[in-house]
Design a protein around this motif. Structure first.
Motif, PDB file in Angstrom:
ATOM      1  N   THR A   1     -30.247 -49.098  -1.010  1.00  0.00           N
ATOM      2  CA  THR A   1     -29.517 -50.346  -0.835  1.00  0.00           C
ATOM      3  C   THR A   1     -28.176 -50.281  -1.547  1.00  0.00           C
ATOM      4  O   THR A   1     -27.988 -49.459  -2.459  1.00  0.00           O
ATOM      5  CB  THR A   1     -30.348 -51.536  -1.372  1.00  0.00           C
ATOM      6  OG1 THR A   1     -29.741 -52.762  -0.964  1.00  0.00           O
ATOM      7  CG2 THR A   1     -30.436 -51.517  -2.890  1.00  0.00           C
ATOM      8  N   ASN A   2     -27.262 -51.135  -1.126  1.00  0.00           N
ATOM      9  CA  ASN A   2     -25.960 -51.212  -1.777  1.00  0.00           C
ATOM     10  C   ASN A   2     -26.071 -51.991  -3.080  1.00  0.00           C
ATOM     11  O   ASN A   2     -26.829 -52.968  -3.176  1.00  0.00           O
ATOM     12  CB  ASN A   2     -24.937 -51.876  -0.865  1.00  0.00           C
ATOM     13  CG  ASN A   2     -24.563 -51.015   0.325  1.00  0.00           C
ATOM     14  OD1 ASN A   2     -25.061 -49.895   0.486  1.00  0.00           O
ATOM     15  ND2 ASN A   2     -23.689 -51.521   1.174  1.00  0.00           N
ATOM     16  N   LEU A   3     -25.295 -51.574  -4.066  1.00  0.00           N
ATOM     17  CA  LEU A   3     -25.273 -52.199  -5.384  1.00  0.00           C
ATOM     18  C   LEU A   3     -23.875 -52.696  -5.712  1.00  0.00           C
ATOM     19  O   LEU A   3     -22.904 -52.359  -5.033  1.00  0.00           O
ATOM     20  CB  LEU A   3     -25.681 -51.186  -6.463  1.00  0.00           C
ATOM     21  CG  LEU A   3     -27.002 -50.454  -6.316  1.00  0.00           C
ATOM     22  CD1 LEU A   3     -27.115 -49.388  -7.403  1.00  0.00           C
ATOM     23  CD2 LEU A   3     -28.162 -51.432  -6.406  1.00  0.00           C
ATOM     24  N   PHE A   4     -23.792 -53.456  -6.808  1.00  0.00           N
ATOM     25  CA  PHE A   4     -22.482 -53.748  -7.374  1.00  0.00           C
ATOM     26  C   PHE A   4     -22.139 -52.739  -8.465  1.00  0.00           C
ATOM     27  O   PHE A   4     -21.007 -52.318  -8.602  1.00  0.00           O
ATOM     28  CB  PHE A   4     -22.415 -55.167  -7.936  1.00  0.00           C
ATOM     29  CG  PHE A   4     -21.029 -55.531  -8.392  1.00  0.00           C
ATOM     30  CD1 PHE A   4     -20.067 -55.903  -7.470  1.00  0.00           C
ATOM     31  CD2 PHE A   4     -20.677 -55.464  -9.731  1.00  0.00           C
ATOM     32  CE1 PHE A   4     -18.769 -56.217  -7.879  1.00  0.00           C
ATOM     33  CE2 PHE A   4     -19.393 -55.780 -10.146  1.00  0.00           C
ATOM     34  CZ  PHE A   4     -18.429 -56.158  -9.216  1.00  0.00           C
ATOM     35  N   TRP A   5     -23.152 -52.340  -9.268  1.00  0.00           N
ATOM     36  CA  TRP A   5     -22.885 -51.312 -10.271  1.00  0.00           C
ATOM     37  C   TRP A   5     -24.097 -50.403 -10.446  1.00  0.00           C
ATOM     38  O   TRP A   5     -25.232 -50.799 -10.228  1.00  0.00           O
ATOM     39  CB  TRP A   5     -22.466 -51.912 -11.615  1.00  0.00           C
ATOM     40  CG  TRP A   5     -23.454 -52.832 -12.293  1.00  0.00           C
ATOM     41  CD1 TRP A   5     -23.549 -54.192 -12.128  1.00  0.00           C
ATOM     42  CD2 TRP A   5     -24.468 -52.473 -13.251  1.00  0.00           C
ATOM     43  NE1 TRP A   5     -24.556 -54.697 -12.920  1.00  0.00           N
ATOM     44  CE2 TRP A   5     -25.123 -53.677 -13.630  1.00  0.00           C
ATOM     45  CE3 TRP A   5     -24.869 -51.278 -13.840  1.00  0.00           C
ATOM     46  CZ2 TRP A   5     -26.165 -53.701 -14.552  1.00  0.00           C
ATOM     47  CZ3 TRP A   5     -25.910 -51.298 -14.764  1.00  0.00           C
ATOM     48  CH2 TRP A   5     -26.543 -52.503 -15.107  1.00  0.00           C
ATOM     49  N   ALA A   6     -23.794 -49.168 -10.813  1.00  0.00           N
ATOM     50  CA  ALA A   6     -24.807 -48.151 -11.101  1.00  0.00           C
ATOM     51  C   ALA A   6     -24.808 -47.866 -12.589  1.00  0.00           C
ATOM     52  O   ALA A   6     -23.762 -47.892 -13.243  1.00  0.00           O
ATOM     53  CB  ALA A   6     -24.510 -46.874 -10.318  1.00  0.00           C
ATOM     54  N   SER A   7     -25.970 -47.572 -13.129  1.00  0.00           N
ATOM     55  CA  SER A   7     -26.109 -47.377 -14.570  1.00  0.00           C
ATOM     56  C   SER A   7     -25.448 -46.087 -15.054  1.00  0.00           C
ATOM     57  O   SER A   7     -25.623 -45.025 -14.460  1.00  0.00           O
ATOM     58  CB  SER A   7     -27.593 -47.343 -14.944  1.00  0.00           C
ATOM     59  OG  SER A   7     -27.753 -46.976 -16.298  1.00  0.00           O
TER      60      SER A   7
END
Length: 332
Positions: free
Chosen positions: A161-167
């Protein structure tokens, strides 16, 4: 596709002893680097002696997470950077699902795997879980983790899925995009620099994704414990700087003012709980923000994404409405 796995290290001999073996074992198709932030322990000697196949980059000082990676990655030639914390245990075939997305989707610039808790492997880990979002006021939360509530992994986020931020704990990014964006903001030192970088990538039209087929385990808090006042200071300061840099211009001051009030409420809560050092950390964070405001306002891109938040207020949903699970908030 050429992948470089880059581990930032500072005085982390014990962590490297414990976690570097899994990275070496399960990353045969990648070149592995340890980027050392001028450690004073035996980190570099340990890697040289026990893992001669691992490349070492020696930074001239302890530049923190953001600037430390910026310095180190100047010396890494690869198509994709896999930036992982030194307290990450990777699993077999963790790189392949990520590589496939990069190969098939040229506009996908950043990817995060599923991040589970090393100490309790049935649960998601605080720093990233199943991918991140922010609310209207810049407070971050994750699928699988809202504030201090961690979900058990029951397969509810087994997807792409699309995210706003990745860790930043395990952060895959195309090298070309990393350098186009001029890397992490070195002024952040540590904490929320990955959210800022992801926001800037979205402003440029890039996509950020989560892929559950790649799984890693994260200890978390190995450098700064969750209850450390320095962590509180960096999180509150950097969040305000991030908003200053990336909010749509018409919303900037409309959002900043209530956000700072909410920070004040958090500070009062710390006082009530007898955590005076954390209250003071928030005051210091706001003081530093005022000093750095002009500099960070000048960093703004020409365009900002008008729809950046997943929910208006995660604080209201969590503390007032009692929604502690991501899927309770966002049922499809």
């Amino acid at each position: 596709m050429k992948i470089a796995v880059v581990i930032l290290n500072w005085n982390g001999t014990k962590l490297l002893e414990q976690f570097l073996p899994s990275v070496v074992q399960f990353s045969k198709e990648a070149t592995i680097y340890v980027a050392d932030n001028a450690s004073t322990d035996e980190s570099v000697a340990f890697v040289k002696q026990n893992f001669p196949e691992v490349e070492i980059i020696q930074n001239s000082g302890n530049f923190g997470f953001a600037k430390g990676y910026n310095k180190a990655l100047q010396h890494v030639n690869a198509d994709v950077y896999a930036l992982i914390n030194s307290d990450i245990e990777v699993t077999e075939n963790w790189l392949q699902p990520i590589s496939k997305i990069f190969e098939k989707e040229p506009n996908t610039a950043i990817i995060q795997p599923k991040i589970l808790d090393f100490k309790n492997k049935e649960y998601f880990e605080y720093a990233g879980a199943a991918g991140g979002f922010i609310d209207k006021y810049g407070y971050p939360f994750c699928r699988g983790r809202i504030f201090e509530t961690l979900e058990k992994d029951l397969g509810q986020y087994d997807d792409q899925t699309n995210l706003f931020w990745a860790s930043g704990a395990c952060f895959f990014i195309r090298s070309a995009v990393y350098h186009e964006l001029e890397g992490f903001d070195g002024d952040f030192f540590a904490h929320q620099e990955e959210i800022d970088l992801c926001w800037r990538a979205i402003n440029k039209g890039y996509i950020i994704k989560y892929n559950s087929e790649s799984v890693v385990y994260h200890v978390g808090g190995a450098t700064l414990q969750q209850g450390n006042p320095l962590k509180t200071y960096l999180n509150f300061r950097n969040s305000l700087l991030m908003l200053t840099k990336n909010l749509p211009k018409k919303q900037l001051f409309i959002i900043l003012f209530p956000r700072m009030i909410l920070d004040g409420v958090a500070g009062i809560q710390f006082l009530i709980q007898g955590k005076g050092k954390h209250f003071w950390a928030i005051l210091r964070a706001h003081g530093a923000f005022y000093k750095l405001f002009r500099k960070n306002y000048a960093k703004r891109d020409k365009t900002q994404s008008p729809k950046y938040y997943k929910t208006k207020s995660i604080v209201y949903n969590y503390f007032i409405k009692g929604h502690t699970v991501f899927n309770d908030l966002f049922r499809i």
